[in-house]
Design a protein around this motif. Sequence first.
Motif, PDB file in Angstrom:
ATOM      1  N   GLU A  66       0.991  -1.145   0.620  1.00 20.89           N
ATOM      2  CA  GLU A  66       0.081   0.215  -0.309  1.00 20.89           C
ATOM      3  C   GLU A  66       1.369   1.386   0.197  1.00 20.89           C
ATOM      4  N   ARG A  67       2.224   0.798   0.149  1.00 16.07           N
ATOM      5  CA  ARG A  67       3.013   2.811   0.426  1.00 16.07           C
ATOM      6  C   ARG A  67       3.755   2.301  -0.544  1.00 16.07           C
ATOM      7  N   ALA A  68       3.128   1.743  -1.972  1.00 14.76           N
ATOM      8  CA  ALA A  68       3.534   1.789  -3.700  1.00 14.76           C
ATOM      9  C   ALA A  68       2.917   3.401  -3.288  1.00 14.76           C
ATOM     10  N   VAL A  69       3.159   4.236  -4.284  1.00 14.60           N
ATOM     11  CA  VAL A  69       2.605   5.192  -4.965  1.00 14.60           C
ATOM     12  C   VAL A  69       2.757   5.612  -6.190  1.00 14.60           C
ATOM     13  N   GLY A  70       3.504   4.981  -6.959  1.00 12.52           N
ATOM     14  CA  GLY A  70       3.986   5.647  -8.107  1.00 12.52           C
ATOM     15  C   GLY A  70       4.702   4.422  -9.188  1.00 12.52           C
ATOM     16  N   LEU A  71       4.522   4.313 -10.237  1.00 12.51           N
ATOM     17  CA  LEU A  71       5.127   3.515 -11.147  1.00 12.51           C
ATOM     18  C   LEU A  71       5.469   4.419 -12.707  1.00 12.51           C
ATOM     19  N   ASP A  72       7.208   4.371 -13.127  1.00 11.57           N
ATOM     20  CA  ASP A  72       7.754   4.591 -14.241  1.00 11.57           C
ATOM     21  C   ASP A  72       8.591   3.677 -14.950  1.00 11.57           C
ATOM     22  N   VAL A  73       8.067   3.708 -15.941  1.00  7.01           N
ATOM     23  CA  VAL A  73       8.899   2.950 -16.614  1.00  7.01           C
ATOM     24  C   VAL A  73       9.638   3.598 -18.440  1.00  7.01           C
ATOM     25  N   THR A  74      10.572   3.047 -17.874  1.00  8.25           N
ATOM     26  CA  THR A  74      12.043   3.794 -18.494  1.00  8.25           C
ATOM     27  C   THR A  74      12.814   2.507 -19.637  1.00  8.25           C
ATOM     28  N   ILE A  75      13.444   3.780 -20.211  1.00 13.84           N
ATOM     29  CA  ILE A  75      14.312   2.719 -21.075  1.00 13.84           C
ATOM     30  C   ILE A  75      14.599   1.828 -22.518  1.00 13.84           C
ATOM     31  N   PHE A  76      12.945   1.760 -22.697  1.00 15.17           N
ATOM     32  CA  PHE A  76      12.760   0.649 -23.698  1.00 15.17           C
ATOM     33  C   PHE A  76      12.809   2.047 -24.929  1.00 15.17           C
ATOM     34  N   ASN A  77      13.272   1.177 -26.073  1.00 13.66           N
ATOM     35  CA  ASN A  77      13.870   1.789 -27.276  1.00 13.66           C
ATOM     36  C   ASN A  77      13.032   1.278 -28.387  1.00 13.66           C
ATOM     37  N   PRO A  78      11.394   2.407 -28.176  1.00 14.03           N
ATOM     38  CA  PRO A  78      10.436   1.466 -29.747  1.00 14.03           C
ATOM     39  C   PRO A  78      11.417   1.532 -30.979  1.00 14.03           C
ATOM     40  N   ARG A  79      11.735   1.842 -31.585  1.00 12.26           N
ATOM     41  CA  ARG A  79      12.488   1.467 -32.916  1.00 12.26           C
ATOM     42  C   ARG A  79      13.499   0.101 -32.823  1.00 12.26           C
ATOM     43  N   LEU A  80      13.680   0.074 -31.832  1.00 16.83           N
ATOM     44  CA  LEU A  80      15.066  -1.344 -31.558  1.00 16.83           C
ATOM     45  C   LEU A  80      12.944  -2.165 -31.771  1.00 16.83           C
ATOM     46  N   ASP A  81      12.347  -2.155 -31.339  1.00 17.95           N
ATOM     47  CA  ASP A  81      11.165  -2.560 -31.216  1.00 17.95           C
ATOM     48  C   ASP A  81       9.835  -3.043 -32.312  1.00 17.95           C
ATOM     49  N   PRO A  82      10.916  -3.528 -33.956  1.00 18.48           N
ATOM     50  CA  PRO A  82       9.985  -2.756 -34.894  1.00 18.48           C
ATOM     51  C   PRO A  82       8.799  -3.587 -35.615  1.00 18.48           C
ATOM     52  N   GLY A  83       8.282  -4.493 -34.651  1.00 20.91           N
ATOM     53  CA  GLY A  83       7.329  -5.396 -34.990  1.00 20.91           C
ATOM     54  C   GLY A  83       6.686  -5.196 -33.570  1.00 20.91           C
ATOM     55  N   GLY A  84       6.597  -4.109 -32.425  1.00 22.10           N
ATOM     56  CA  GLY A  84       5.718  -4.229 -31.403  1.00 22.10           C
ATOM     57  C   GLY A  84       5.989  -5.504 -30.499  1.00 22.10           C
ATOM     58  N   THR A  85       6.228  -6.391 -30.831  1.00 21.13           N
ATOM     59  CA  THR A  85       5.838  -7.746 -29.586  1.00 21.13           C
ATOM     60  C   THR A  85       6.909  -7.588 -28.329  1.00 21.13           C
ATOM     61  N   ILE A  86       7.715  -6.880 -28.122  1.00 19.99           N
ATOM     62  CA  ILE A  86       8.573  -6.390 -27.056  1.00 19.99           C
ATOM     63  C   ILE A  86       7.704  -5.516 -26.503  1.00 19.99           C
ATOM     64  N   ALA A  87       7.571  -4.706 -26.524  1.00 25.26           N
ATOM     65  CA  ALA A  87       6.545  -4.146 -26.662  1.00 25.26           C
ATOM     66  C   ALA A  87       4.892  -4.551 -25.748  1.00 25.26           C
ATOM     67  N   ALA A  88       4.552  -5.881 -26.666  1.00 28.32           N
ATOM     68  CA  ALA A  88       3.075  -6.083 -26.351  1.00 28.32           C
ATOM     69  C   ALA A  88       3.665  -7.718 -24.594  1.00 28.32           C
ATOM     70  N   ARG A  89       4.568  -7.462 -25.253  1.00 27.61           N
ATOM     71  CA  ARG A  89       4.963  -8.626 -23.821  1.00 27.61           C
ATOM     72  C   ARG A  89       5.162  -7.707 -22.580  1.00 27.61           C
ATOM     73  N   LEU A  90       5.856  -6.501 -22.913  1.00 22.38           N
ATOM     74  CA  LEU A  90       6.699  -5.323 -21.498  1.00 22.38           C
ATOM     75  C   LEU A  90       4.687  -5.311 -21.322  1.00 22.38           C
ATOM     76  N   ALA A  91       3.697  -5.100 -22.133  1.00 20.66           N
ATOM     77  CA  ALA A  91       2.783  -4.161 -21.584  1.00 20.66           C
ATOM     78  C   ALA A  91       2.091  -5.458 -20.835  1.00 20.66           C
ATOM     79  N   GLU A  92       2.150  -6.947 -21.344  1.00 21.66           N
ATOM     80  CA  GLU A  92       1.211  -8.045 -20.316  1.00 21.66           C
ATOM     81  C   GLU A  92       1.490  -7.892 -19.073  1.00 21.66           C
TER      82      GLU A  92
END
Length: 106
Positions: A66-92
């Motif tokens: 309950e003390r977790a007040v936020g989340l940020d996600v960084t460093i992902f480079n979408p240019r290195l994931d042209p098909g979006g499959t890694i982004a989809a896996r990360l989102a899951e």
Amino acid sequence: MRAAGAAAAAHQAVDRLAAGGSAGFWVHLDVDVLDDALMPAVDHRIPGGLSWQELEHVLRTALADERAVGLDVTIFNPRLDPGGTIAARLAECLGRSLSARTDHGG
């Protein structure tokens, strides 16, 4: 983390944060913490990084508190994931991890 296991190490980290009397903590995820075979869509690849399962254990543990007040996600480079499959896996992974908030009444 590997010696204790992902879930146990995450519990220890959350307990350590709580021991300082903090009212809350922020979860910061650089996705290059994942093994480079799983996450090549970063500019700085790290062999021997976390598996998806390990990352999910850590995030679920941290975000369920309950003390977790936020989340940020960084460093992902979408240019290195042209098909979006890694982004989809990360989102899951993030979706399952964030469900820890509702699973525990957060």
